[in-house]
Structures are given as C-alpha cells and as structure tokens.
Design a protein around this motif. Structure first.
Motif, PDB file in Angstrom:
ATOM      1  N   TRP A 334      41.006  -7.414  -1.274  1.00  9.78           N
ATOM      2  CA  TRP A 334      42.140  -6.511  -1.055  1.00  9.78           C
ATOM      3  C   TRP A 334      43.290  -7.299  -0.426  1.00  9.78           C
ATOM      4  N   LEU A 335      44.441  -7.257  -1.059  1.00  6.94           N
ATOM      5  CA  LEU A 335      45.618  -7.981  -0.572  1.00  6.94           C
ATOM      6  C   LEU A 335      46.631  -7.026   0.041  1.00  6.94           C
ATOM      7  N   THR A 336      47.204  -7.446   1.154  1.00  4.65           N
ATOM      8  CA  THR A 336      48.341  -6.749   1.752  1.00  4.65           C
ATOM      9  C   THR A 336      49.544  -7.667   1.656  1.00  4.65           C
ATOM     10  N   LEU A 337      50.577  -7.190   0.990  1.00  3.07           N
ATOM     11  CA  LEU A 337      51.786  -7.965   0.750  1.00  3.07           C
ATOM     12  C   LEU A 337      52.787  -7.724   1.863  1.00  3.07           C
ATOM     13  N   PRO A 338      53.815  -8.551   1.976  1.00  2.00           N
ATOM     14  CA  PRO A 338      54.850  -8.304   2.983  1.00  2.00           C
ATOM     15  C   PRO A 338      55.457  -6.921   2.828  1.00  2.00           C
ATOM     16  N   ALA A 339      55.850  -6.327   3.940  1.00  2.00           N
ATOM     17  CA  ALA A 339      56.467  -4.997   3.920  1.00  2.00           C
ATOM     18  C   ALA A 339      57.652  -4.994   2.969  1.00  2.00           C
ATOM     19  N   GLY A 340      57.758  -3.936   2.190  1.00  2.00           N
ATOM     20  CA  GLY A 340      58.850  -3.824   1.231  1.00  2.00           C
ATOM     21  C   GLY A 340      58.529  -4.356  -0.144  1.00  2.00           C
ATOM     22  N   ALA A 345      55.557  -2.906  -8.892  1.00  2.00           N
ATOM     23  CA  ALA A 345      56.607  -3.756  -9.452  1.00  2.00           C
ATOM     24  C   ALA A 345      56.091  -5.178  -9.665  1.00  2.00           C
ATOM     25  N   LEU A 346      55.250  -5.643  -8.745  1.00  2.00           N
ATOM     26  CA  LEU A 346      54.671  -6.977  -8.892  1.00  2.00           C
ATOM     27  C   LEU A 346      53.780  -7.039 -10.126  1.00  2.00           C
ATOM     28  N   LEU A 347      53.015  -5.972 -10.372  1.00  5.95           N
ATOM     29  CA  LEU A 347      52.167  -5.935 -11.559  1.00  5.95           C
ATOM     30  C   LEU A 347      53.009  -6.034 -12.824  1.00  5.95           C
ATOM     31  N   ALA A 348      54.082  -5.271 -12.898  1.00  4.15           N
ATOM     32  CA  ALA A 348      54.931  -5.301 -14.088  1.00  4.15           C
ATOM     33  C   ALA A 348      55.477  -6.708 -14.320  1.00  4.15           C
ATOM     34  N   ARG A 349      55.900  -7.347 -13.244  1.00  2.00           N
ATOM     35  CA  ARG A 349      56.457  -8.690 -13.375  1.00  2.00           C
ATOM     36  C   ARG A 349      55.376  -9.712 -13.733  1.00  2.00           C
ATOM     37  N   ALA A 350      54.184  -9.563 -13.106  1.00  2.00           N
ATOM     38  CA  ALA A 350      53.095 -10.506 -13.378  1.00  2.00           C
ATOM     39  C   ALA A 350      52.623 -10.396 -14.824  1.00  2.00           C
ATOM     40  N   ILE A 386      39.776 -17.735 -12.525  1.00  2.00           N
ATOM     41  CA  ILE A 386      40.209 -17.186 -11.238  1.00  2.00           C
ATOM     42  C   ILE A 386      41.240 -18.105 -10.590  1.00  2.00           C
ATOM     43  N   ARG A 387      40.963 -19.400 -10.581  1.00  2.39           N
ATOM     44  CA  ARG A 387      41.906 -20.335  -9.952  1.00  2.39           C
ATOM     45  C   ARG A 387      43.256 -20.309 -10.661  1.00  2.39           C
ATOM     46  N   GLU A 388      43.238 -20.260 -11.992  1.00  2.57           N
ATOM     47  CA  GLU A 388      44.484 -20.232 -12.749  1.00  2.57           C
ATOM     48  C   GLU A 388      45.230 -18.916 -12.513  1.00  2.57           C
ATOM     49  N   GLY A 389      44.499 -17.811 -12.503  1.00  2.49           N
ATOM     50  CA  GLY A 389      45.144 -16.516 -12.308  1.00  2.49           C
ATOM     51  C   GLY A 389      45.779 -16.380 -10.940  1.00  2.49           C
ATOM     52  N   ILE A 390      45.099 -16.831  -9.900  1.00  2.00           N
ATOM     53  CA  ILE A 390      45.661 -16.746  -8.548  1.00  2.00           C
ATOM     54  C   ILE A 390      46.844 -17.701  -8.402  1.00  2.00           C
ATOM     55  N   LEU A 391      46.773 -18.865  -9.030  1.00  2.00           N
ATOM     56  CA  LEU A 391      47.923 -19.780  -9.035  1.00  2.00           C
ATOM     57  C   LEU A 391      49.138 -19.086  -9.632  1.00  2.00           C
ATOM     58  N   ARG A 392      48.970 -18.432 -10.769  1.00  2.00           N
ATOM     59  CA  ARG A 392      50.087 -17.747 -11.422  1.00  2.00           C
ATOM     60  C   ARG A 392      50.622 -16.603 -10.556  1.00  2.00           C
ATOM     61  N   LEU A 393      49.700 -15.842  -9.960  1.00  3.07           N
ATOM     62  CA  LEU A 393      50.130 -14.726  -9.142  1.00  3.07           C
ATOM     63  C   LEU A 393      50.904 -15.206  -7.921  1.00  3.07           C
ATOM     64  N   GLY A 394      50.452 -16.306  -7.340  1.00  5.77           N
ATOM     65  CA  GLY A 394      51.183 -16.892  -6.224  1.00  5.77           C
ATOM     66  C   GLY A 394      52.579 -17.331  -6.619  1.00  5.77           C
ATOM     67  N   GLN A 395      52.725 -17.856  -7.825  1.00  4.21           N
ATOM     68  CA  GLN A 395      54.044 -18.266  -8.305  1.00  4.21           C
ATOM     69  C   GLN A 395      54.993 -17.084  -8.420  1.00  4.21           C
ATOM     70  N   VAL A 396      54.463 -15.956  -8.917  1.00  4.88           N
ATOM     71  CA  VAL A 396      55.298 -14.748  -9.048  1.00  4.88           C
ATOM     72  C   VAL A 396      55.718 -14.262  -7.676  1.00  4.88           C
ATOM     73  N   LEU A 397      54.796 -14.252  -6.722  1.00  6.79           N
ATOM     74  CA  LEU A 397      55.138 -13.806  -5.385  1.00  6.79           C
ATOM     75  C   LEU A 397      56.159 -14.716  -4.716  1.00  6.79           C
ATOM     76  N   ARG A 398      56.003 -16.016  -4.901  1.00  7.21           N
ATOM     77  CA  ARG A 398      56.948 -16.950  -4.307  1.00  7.21           C
ATOM     78  C   ARG A 398      58.335 -16.809  -4.914  1.00  7.21           C
ATOM     79  N   ALA A 399      58.359 -16.422  -6.199  1.00  6.36           N
ATOM     80  CA  ALA A 399      59.638 -16.255  -6.864  1.00  6.36           C
ATOM     81  C   ALA A 399      60.309 -14.925  -6.501  1.00  6.36           C
ATOM     82  N   GLY A 400      59.547 -14.043  -5.819  1.00 12.60           N
ATOM     83  CA  GLY A 400      60.109 -12.759  -5.419  1.00 12.60           C
ATOM     84  C   GLY A 400      59.652 -11.666  -6.347  1.00 12.60           C
ATOM     85  N   GLY A 401      58.452 -11.089  -6.059  1.00 14.13           N
ATOM     86  CA  GLY A 401      57.874 -10.087  -6.948  1.00 14.13           C
ATOM     87  C   GLY A 401      58.144  -8.662  -6.562  1.00 14.13           C
ATOM     88  N   GLN A 402      59.082  -8.443  -5.582  1.00 14.21           N
ATOM     89  CA  GLN A 402      59.296  -7.066  -5.181  1.00 14.21           C
ATOM     90  C   GLN A 402      60.281  -6.339  -6.062  1.00 14.21           C
TER      91      GLN A 402
END
Length: 402
Positions: A334-340, A345-350, A386-402
């Motif tokens: 279970w992940l908790t993302l930064p407030a806001g 929206a992150l799912l749509a972008r990912a 799993i490693r590839e998927g989490i790498l990609r998800l981290g990239q989306v979050l770093r790029a601003g997934g909100q």
C-alpha cells in the motif's frame, strides 16, 4: 449506473468494482499490471486437479459429482476443514462449517444476515472493496474500525446513532488492500470491543496461509474460543478460501461459526443457489488432501521473492514523500503519495505513458477519501517485471503524476 423506478432502493448503493474493470487490462500484453490480487496461474496444482476431476467423474462417483447435493457442502471436504481449522487453533466440527462459492459469497450472506438499513458496520479505513460492495446492498452505515481502539465502545455507539453496530469486519493477516497485520494485542482488543458492543466479528482469513516472515498469530476465532471454551459461545465468524492457495476459478470457500449462525446461513444458501458445485468441492477436497501441505510452501517461496523485489524496487525508485507498507505476507503493498497527489490521475498518466496499472486507493474507503493512496499487487508478476514496473512508476511520479 443504470436505474429504474422498479429497482429496489438498495441498488442505488451498488457500484461497479474498479478492480474488476482494471482486470480487463490483463488481456493487453503491453501492460504491466499490479492491479488485481490475482494468484499466479503457474502455481495452480493443475495436474492434481486434472486427476481429481478424472476421479470425480470415474465409475461409482460420477452420479454424486454431477447431482444435486446438500446445502452445507461436501462432507469429506468439511471433515478436512475441521482438521485444517484445528491446525490453526480453532476447534470445531462439521456442523460449524458451511461451504460457499468463494468467501465473497460468505460476505454477502453475512451482510444479509446482520444488516438492516441504517445499521452500522465497523470496517478498516481502508478496507477490502469486495466487502464494501457486499455490505452496501443491505444499506448500512460504515464507521472506522480502529485497532487497538482509540475509540471506545461508547464513542462507537454515539457515532452509530439510531443504527446499532452489528459487526466489525477485518482481514487480520496481510489485509487487502494494505498488507498490514493486526498483532496479538490488537486482536485481543477487538474481542473486548465486540463484547462491549455486543456485536459480531467477521474475520476474513483469505490470506492467512500466505505468511512469509514472522511467527503466525492465532486467528481471532481461536483467541475467542480460548476465552470462552467453546465455539458455540463465540461471536466471531471466520471466512476462509481456497482462492489464494489452490484455485480461484473453482470458487470454493467456507465459513466457520457457532451452529445457530451456520443454520441461518444454510437457509440463505438454499434460497440463493441451493449448494456450491459438487464436482468442484470433490476436486478441491482431493487436491487439498493430497498436496495442500506440500503446495503452500512453494506458493510462499514464490510470492516472498516477488514481495522482496517490489520492496527493494520501491526503495530504489520512489521519490521523496512516498511511503509504503512492508507486509509480512499476502499479495499487496500500500502506497501513500504526497498530499495533493491523485492516485486516479496518476493511474491515467501511468497507463498512457509507461503502460503500468494499479488500483487507486480511493476505492477502498467507504467515504471516498484516500485520494493520495494506491494499491500494488506483486503476486502475478515475476521479479524482473516488478522491477521494471516500479522503475516506470517512479519515473511518472518524479515527472509529476498529480
């Protein structure tokens, strides 16, 4: 949602499962899906099931396998479950067990048994989406179950208002969606709360066998039985399932409870579908009897490695401000993302940019909160994926997934 003047008012609470909709993505080969809590089909004991079905349809057995049967369930399977429950600390007999079409059917029956419109169900915040859907049909109020309780029985009574608290529902081992486990102190505190509120406890044991680290903790039903001496004096109802250990497609689950509760559930079973598929119960019994104890360690070994791969990848690739649970078993992180940050929206972008799927956490909150959370399942992807998927998800979050 489709509505019609002839539909009952309860249908207004029925919503499509976001998880079931996301499962359609599994048919797209380019999607890395952490969405569904789906067992890896490579781990199904397929050969054992092939033999079991052949045996069930063999001379002298096919008439029973293909015929109507008793609503309580196939007797040899219930006898096996008596021994299985004893192995995890619950003493019962066959008459304390009802076979259901998956534990999901059990949740529906229990909602029907306990809830009148306006009654209160205590649930985790978040909690299993399938439980919310099952209970919603009976028009309850939901209140947050806090374990160990920082809210006492009197506060729950006030919050419930005119609607009496009828039960507390939880999955104490590696819960869906958080992967968290209720410790021994918390389980004892829940029993105290149920006594004070004079309410039932529904213990969802779907993931109980999938422990990878730490010592097992007795089921809540076992702890209550130790207090009261007999299952007939217990208010806890245990729901089990073969879906996460042997096969989800056969839809075989079970309920263990005091006999008066089982008797009422049998009446519901008779009204709903008469009985679960006899041949499926016969096959599950043969496979469980032959290889359950040898099969489960293989499942644990595989899922433990995948959990470890996901936790390591999250540590390597998640940006600052993201936190996650570290489950001792089960199928979920279970992940908790930064407030806001919006999980939806992150799912749509990912999905659009890196072809990664997960379940936004908001669906698991009865009040629609938890916008900045999400659930990841590690059970149906190998470690490299799993490693590839989490790498990609981290990239989306770093790029601003909100």
């Amino acid at each position: 949602m489709t509505t019609h003047p002839l539909f009952a008012t309860r249908t207004q609470n029925m919503k499509a499962s976001e998880i079931r909709e996301l499962l359609k993505l599994l048919d797209q080969p380019d999607i890395i899906s952490f969405a569904g809590g789906i067992p890896d089909p490579a781990l199904f004991p397929a050969d054992a099931f092939a033999q079991a079905f052949q045996t069930a349809l063999g001379p002298g057995r096919q008439a029973q396998a293909l015929q109507y049967s008793v609503s309580e369930g196939y007797a040899p399977l219930r006898e096996w479950l008596v021994d299985h429950m004893a192995s995890i600390g619950v003493a019962c007999d066959m008459d304390n067990i009802l076979i259901t079409s998956g534990s999901q059917q059990a949740l529906d029956y229990l909602g029907k048994l306990f809830l009148s419109p306006g009654d209160t169900a205590l649930v985790g915040w978040p909690t299993y989406l399938g439980a919310i859907s099952a209970f919603n049909a009976y028009e309850p109020l939901f209140d947050r179950l806090s374990i160990p309780g920082n809210q006492g029985a009197e506060e729950y009574r006030k919050a419930a208002g005119a609607g009496r608290v009828k039960f507390a529902y939880l999955s104490p081992d590696f819960s869906n969606p958080t992967g968290e486990t209720v410790d021994l102190r918390g389980r004892e505190a829940l029993l105290d709360l149920a006594e004070d509120l004079d309410c039932a406890t529904i213990e969802d044991g779907a993931y109980q066998a999938l422990r990878y680290d730490g010592a097992p903790i007795p089921p809540i039903l076992a702890l209550e039985q130790a207090r009261k001496g007999s299952i007939e004096a217990c208010r806890t109802i245990y729901c089990g399932s073969f879906s996460k250990t042997l096969s989800p497609g056969l839809r075989v689950g079970w309920v263990v409870a005091a006999k008066p509760i089982i008797s009422q559930l049998v009446l519901m079973k008779q009204a709903a579908d008469l009985h679960s598929a006899t041949i499926n119960q016969m096959a599950v019994h043969q496979v469980a009897q032959a290889c359950f104890e040898s099969h489960i360690p293989k499942v644990r070994q595989t899922y433990r490695a995948r959990r470890d791969a996901m936790l390591t990848a999250l540590q390597a690739h998640m940006p600052e401000g993201v936190s996650w649970t570290k489950p001792e078993g089960g199928m979920f992180v279970w992940l908790t993302l930064p407030a806001g940050t919006s999980g939806a929206a992150l799912l749509a972008r990912a999905l659009d940019t890196v072809k990664v799927a997960f379940v936004p956490g908001q669906a698991f909150f009865p009040d629609g909160s938890g916008e900045n959370t999400l659930r990841l399942s590690f059970s149906n992807s190998d470690e490299d994926t799993i490693r590839e998927g989490i790498l990609r998800l981290g990239q989306v979050l770093r790029a601003g997934g909100q």
